[in-house]
Write a protein that holds these residues in place. Structure first.
Motif, PDB file in Angstrom:
ATOM      1  N   ILE A  73       0.848  -1.186   0.000  1.00 15.50           N
ATOM      2  CA  ILE A  73       0.000   0.000   0.000  1.00 15.50           C
ATOM      3  C   ILE A  73       0.889   1.244   0.000  1.00 15.50           C
ATOM      4  CG2 ILE A  73      -1.963  -1.115   1.134  1.00 15.50           C
ATOM      5  CD1 ILE A  73      -1.112   0.356   3.736  1.00 15.50           C
ATOM      6  N   TRP A  74       0.262   2.354  -0.265  1.00 16.00           N
ATOM      7  CA  TRP A  74       0.922   3.653  -0.294  1.00 16.00           C
ATOM      8  C   TRP A  74       0.189   4.556   0.683  1.00 16.00           C
ATOM      9  CZ3 TRP A  74      -2.521   7.414  -2.037  1.00 16.00           C
ATOM     10  CH2 TRP A  74      -2.012   8.709  -2.159  1.00 16.00           C
ATOM     11  N   TYR A  75       0.930   5.433   1.319  1.00 16.89           N
ATOM     12  CA  TYR A  75       0.259   6.486   2.091  1.00 16.89           C
ATOM     13  C   TYR A  75       1.006   7.800   1.896  1.00 16.89           C
ATOM     14  CZ  TYR A  75       3.564   6.479   6.080  1.00 16.89           C
ATOM     15  OH  TYR A  75       4.659   6.599   6.885  1.00 16.89           O
ATOM     16  N   HIS A  76       0.254   8.869   2.067  1.00 16.15           N
ATOM     17  CA  HIS A  76       0.800  10.203   1.898  1.00 16.15           C
ATOM     18  C   HIS A  76       0.340  11.069   3.060  1.00 16.15           C
ATOM     19  CE1 HIS A  76       2.185  13.819  -0.185  1.00 16.15           C
ATOM     20  NE2 HIS A  76       1.112  14.397   0.312  1.00 16.15           N
ATOM     21  N   VAL A  77       1.261  11.813   3.634  1.00 20.95           N
ATOM     22  CA  VAL A  77       0.929  12.808   4.648  1.00 20.95           C
ATOM     23  C   VAL A  77       1.298  14.150   4.054  1.00 20.95           C
ATOM     24  CG1 VAL A  77       1.434  13.685   6.951  1.00 20.95           C
ATOM     25  CG2 VAL A  77       1.321  11.218   6.561  1.00 20.95           C
ATOM     26  N   GLY A  78       0.313  15.019   3.982  1.00 16.76           N
ATOM     27  CA  GLY A  78       0.555  16.329   3.401  1.00 16.76           C
ATOM     28  C   GLY A  78      -0.589  17.265   3.707  1.00 16.76           C
ATOM     29  N   ALA A  79      -0.552  18.428   3.101  1.00 15.02           N
ATOM     30  CA  ALA A  79      -1.554  19.455   3.370  1.00 15.02           C
ATOM     31  C   ALA A  79      -2.887  19.113   2.719  1.00 15.02           C
ATOM     32  CB  ALA A  79      -1.063  20.802   2.842  1.00 15.02           C
ATOM     33  N   GLY A  80      -3.943  19.287   3.500  1.00 18.00           N
ATOM     34  CA  GLY A  80      -5.295  19.107   2.991  1.00 18.00           C
ATOM     35  C   GLY A  80      -5.831  20.414   2.439  1.00 18.00           C
ATOM     36  N   ASP A  81      -7.149  20.496   2.290  1.00 21.77           N
ATOM     37  CA  ASP A  81      -7.781  21.680   1.696  1.00 21.77           C
ATOM     38  C   ASP A  81      -7.481  22.957   2.466  1.00 21.77           C
ATOM     39  OD1 ASP A  81      -8.845  20.011  -0.205  1.00 21.77           O
ATOM     40  OD2 ASP A  81     -10.849  19.962   0.669  1.00 21.77           O
ATOM     41  N   THR A  82      -7.332  22.862   3.783  1.00 21.12           N
ATOM     42  CA  THR A  82      -7.106  24.061   4.594  1.00 21.12           C
ATOM     43  C   THR A  82      -5.648  24.217   5.018  1.00 21.12           C
ATOM     44  OG1 THR A  82      -7.654  22.875   6.621  1.00 21.12           O
ATOM     45  CG2 THR A  82      -9.468  24.006   5.487  1.00 21.12           C
ATOM     46  N   GLY A  83      -4.780  23.337   4.524  1.00 22.14           N
ATOM     47  CA  GLY A  83      -3.367  23.423   4.862  1.00 22.14           C
ATOM     48  C   GLY A  83      -2.958  22.561   6.031  1.00 22.14           C
ATOM     49  N   ASP A  84      -3.932  21.994   6.750  1.00 19.73           N
ATOM     50  CA  ASP A  84      -3.604  21.107   7.874  1.00 19.73           C
ATOM     51  C   ASP A  84      -3.126  19.753   7.348  1.00 19.73           C
ATOM     52  OD1 ASP A  84      -4.402  23.046   9.685  1.00 19.73           O
ATOM     53  OD2 ASP A  84      -6.465  22.333   9.709  1.00 19.73           O
ATOM     54  N   LEU A  85      -2.294  19.066   8.146  1.00 21.34           N
ATOM     55  CA  LEU A  85      -1.815  17.748   7.743  1.00 21.34           C
ATOM     56  C   LEU A  85      -2.958  16.744   7.711  1.00 21.34           C
ATOM     57  CD1 LEU A  85       1.606  17.284   9.578  1.00 21.34           C
ATOM     58  CD2 LEU A  85       1.181  17.714   7.155  1.00 21.34           C
ATOM     59  N   VAL A  86      -2.966  15.931   6.651  1.00 22.07           N
ATOM     60  CA  VAL A  86      -3.954  14.879   6.492  1.00 22.07           C
ATOM     61  C   VAL A  86      -3.259  13.631   5.960  1.00 22.07           C
ATOM     62  CG1 VAL A  86      -5.939  16.400   6.141  1.00 22.07           C
ATOM     63  CG2 VAL A  86      -4.555  15.720   4.190  1.00 22.07           C
ATOM     64  N   LEU A  87      -3.883  12.491   6.168  1.00 20.40           N
ATOM     65  CA  LEU A  87      -3.363  11.196   5.760  1.00 20.40           C
ATOM     66  C   LEU A  87      -4.233  10.654   4.629  1.00 20.40           C
ATOM     67  CD1 LEU A  87      -1.668   8.534   6.317  1.00 20.40           C
ATOM     68  CD2 LEU A  87      -3.520   7.917   7.887  1.00 20.40           C
ATOM     69  N   THR A  88      -3.597  10.158   3.570  1.00 22.71           N
ATOM     70  CA  THR A  88      -4.305   9.473   2.492  1.00 22.71           C
ATOM     71  C   THR A  88      -3.650   8.112   2.325  1.00 22.71           C
ATOM     72  OG1 THR A  88      -4.695  11.582   1.390  1.00 22.71           O
ATOM     73  CG2 THR A  88      -5.015   9.594   0.074  1.00 22.71           C
ATOM     74  N   VAL A  89      -4.466   7.041   2.286  1.00 22.90           N
ATOM     75  CA  VAL A  89      -3.960   5.674   2.198  1.00 22.90           C
ATOM     76  C   VAL A  89      -4.610   4.997   0.998  1.00 22.90           C
ATOM     77  CG1 VAL A  89      -3.672   3.476   3.413  1.00 22.90           C
ATOM     78  CG2 VAL A  89      -3.870   5.600   4.723  1.00 22.90           C
ATOM     79  N   GLY A  90      -3.823   4.307   0.188  1.00 19.30           N
ATOM     80  CA  GLY A  90      -4.373   3.598  -0.962  1.00 19.30           C
ATOM     81  C   GLY A  90      -3.383   2.602  -1.528  1.00 19.30           C
ATOM     82  N   PHE A  91      -3.712   2.101  -2.711  1.00 16.50           N
ATOM     83  CA  PHE A  91      -2.787   1.262  -3.440  1.00 16.50           C
ATOM     84  C   PHE A  91      -1.796   2.173  -4.179  1.00 16.50           C
ATOM     85  CE2 PHE A  91      -6.471  -1.779  -3.459  1.00 16.50           C
ATOM     86  CZ  PHE A  91      -5.882  -2.725  -2.644  1.00 16.50           C
ATOM     87  N   PRO A  92      -0.609   1.669  -4.521  1.00 15.48           N
ATOM     88  CA  PRO A  92       0.372   2.526  -5.192  1.00 15.48           C
ATOM     89  C   PRO A  92      -0.162   3.215  -6.442  1.00 15.48           C
ATOM     90  CG  PRO A  92       1.444   0.531  -4.431  1.00 15.48           C
ATOM     91  CD  PRO A  92      -0.042   0.343  -4.193  1.00 15.48           C
ATOM     92  N   GLU A  93      -0.991   2.551  -7.218  1.00 19.51           N
ATOM     93  CA  GLU A  93      -1.508   3.174  -8.439  1.00 19.51           C
ATOM     94  C   GLU A  93      -2.603   4.205  -8.163  1.00 19.51           C
ATOM     95  OE1 GLU A  93      -3.749  -0.727  -7.948  1.00 19.51           O
ATOM     96  OE2 GLU A  93      -1.692  -0.061  -7.703  1.00 19.51           O
ATOM     97  N   ASP A  94      -3.043   4.347  -6.929  1.00 14.69           N
ATOM     98  CA  ASP A  94      -4.049   5.336  -6.576  1.00 14.69           C
ATOM     99  C   ASP A  94      -3.446   6.735  -6.412  1.00 14.69           C
ATOM    100  OD1 ASP A  94      -5.855   3.266  -6.490  1.00 14.69           O
ATOM    101  OD2 ASP A  94      -5.839   3.096  -4.307  1.00 14.69           O
TER     102      ASP A  94
END
Length: 145
Positions: A123-144
């Protein structure tokens, strides 16, 4: 130019954004995280599941991972898979910075595919800025990504 370390809101279609001093561009199309959630492209991680991995940020699964991991997250095996995935991410993220990361899950962490093939284990995950600039987590498959 805005401070790159200050949280920034997500640009909207038509906004003019300064890429470098003296180099502005117009956002032709923007698709916000909130729009992706409303469209079902991203599925919010249930708040009660955050107890498994207190990452101190809201998170979402991509729809393909969410649906592959469990058709019904309330069932015991599915809840255990969610817990396993979130705990592995929490442990991994504790030693890594923001950005994109790939994790190999233990065998059997995801159920077998409809065609009988073993469940996917990366799996892949990304931690970065969301719509308001706060940190958010996104988790998916690598091709996502």
């Amino acid at each position: 130019m805005a401070d790159p370390f200050e949280p920034q809101s997500t640009p909207r279609t038509g906004d003019v954004v300064e890429l470098w001093p003296g180099l502005d561009f117009v956002i032709v199309h923007a698709y916000s995280r909130a729009e992706a959630i409303a469209d079902g492209v991203l599925i919010p991680i249930p708040a009660e599941s955050q107890q498994y991995a207190p990452l101190m940020m809201p998170g979402v699964f991509t729809a393909p991972l969410w649906h592959a991991a469990a058709p019904a997250w309330t069932e015991a095996p599915a809840a255990a898979r969610l817990k396993t995935i979130l705990q592995i991410i929490a442990e991994h993220h504790g030693a890594h910075c923001d950005g994109d990361h790939f994790i190999d899950l233990p065998a059997g962490a995801l159920p077998a595919r409809e065609n009988g093939q073993p469940g996917r284990e990366r799996i892949w995950y990304h931690v970065g800025a969301g719509d308001t600039g706060d940190l958010v987590l996104t988790v998916g498959f690598p091709e996502d990504r």
